[in-house]
Design an enzyme around this catalytic site. Sequence first.
Site, mmCIF file in Angstrom:
data_model
loop_
_atom_site.group_PDB
_atom_site.id
_atom_site.type_symbol
_atom_site.label_atom_id
_atom_site.label_comp_id
_atom_site.label_asym_id
_atom_site.label_seq_id
_atom_site.Cartn_x
_atom_site.Cartn_y
_atom_site.Cartn_z
ATOM 1 N N SER A 45 56.323 -3.789 61.221
ATOM 2 C CA SER A 45 55.180 -4.333 60.478
ATOM 3 C C SER A 45 54.864 -3.471 59.261
ATOM 4 O O SER A 45 54.427 -3.987 58.228
ATOM 5 C CB SER A 45 53.959 -4.476 61.385
ATOM 6 O OG SER A 45 53.567 -3.227 61.916
ATOM 7 N N GLU A 46 55.078 -2.147 59.353
ATOM 8 C CA GLU A 46 54.856 -1.281 58.200
ATOM 9 C C GLU A 46 55.884 -0.146 58.165
ATOM 10 O O GLU A 46 56.266 0.385 59.211
ATOM 11 C CB GLU A 46 53.466 -0.628 58.222
ATOM 12 C CG GLU A 46 52.307 -1.595 58.325
ATOM 13 C CD GLU A 46 52.012 -2.348 57.059
ATOM 14 O OE1 GLU A 46 52.576 -1.986 55.999
ATOM 15 O OE2 GLU A 46 51.227 -3.310 57.119
ATOM 16 N N THR A 47 56.287 0.194 56.957
ATOM 17 C CA THR A 47 57.029 1.419 56.704
ATOM 18 C C THR A 47 56.221 2.245 55.716
ATOM 19 O O THR A 47 55.805 1.742 54.666
ATOM 20 C CB THR A 47 58.425 1.132 56.131
ATOM 21 O OG1 THR A 47 59.189 0.406 57.112
ATOM 22 C CG2 THR A 47 59.152 2.418 55.780
#
Length: 288
Positions: A45-47
Amino acid sequence: MKLPIFIADAFTARAFRGNPAAVCLLENKLDEDLHQQIAREMNLSETAFIRKLHPTDNFTESSCFGLRWFTPVSEVPLCGHATLASAAVLFHKIKNVNSTLTFATLSGELKARRAEDGIVLDFPLYPAHPQDFHEVEDLIKTAIGDTLVQDIRYSPDTRKLLVRLSDTYDRSFLENLKVNTGNLLQVENTGKVKGLILTLKGEPGGQTQAFDFYSRYFAPWVGVAEDPVTGSAHTVLSSYWSQELGKRQMRAFQCSCRGGELEISLRPDGRVDIRGGAAVVVEGTLTA
């Protein structure tokens, strides 16, 4: 090109729960397009990308860094779990010597400080205003059908729509609710809404742990059908439930299949402290 990269599960003390985020440490400036390409490759979902602000900085001794967050499809202005994951990597893996870290971000300066039982994030607190049902009726009906709704609020700062379900429902109902995110992009394509929060008033403890409120979060507009645990959503939820419950200290649980716990404390300066644990589960090198 070789980059140190980690994956940390945020808002949990145990591996394979909470919300996983990838964390990249940037010794040097990265080509702009590579941020998105790496985030797409990681497919979480996030980096998060932590960068030095000055050439003489180092990840062990410096206390201030730049921080950006990317979903697989776009950069986002605020991400709680990837900030928590970034702080966990610096504190626990890089052995940063400071008690508090400051991150320069698209949402201004954010701080993360060590705590005995986790990491505390100092985040903005965003109000949510009453929202006319008829303006968002199609979106809500598409997402949750005829599920009973008790209140609807909108946060213009974050472009999140908060939908409180009826108090007649319990945690189990929210956990098992089938939410249709597939058609939301067609129903809401004006840019007004970038995230949908479903929330429910908590229940007395009994045999289970007591929480003040529950939530789930959906953001297909930025490429995330359902986010397991969402710090940025709690910058809105904290404001709403503090008013509804008359409390400044709260415990929250996000009812995704992975689940995550957040300790919330509204600050006198109008911001919010969000405390959670994190478990680093992957450590390696990205080669490109």
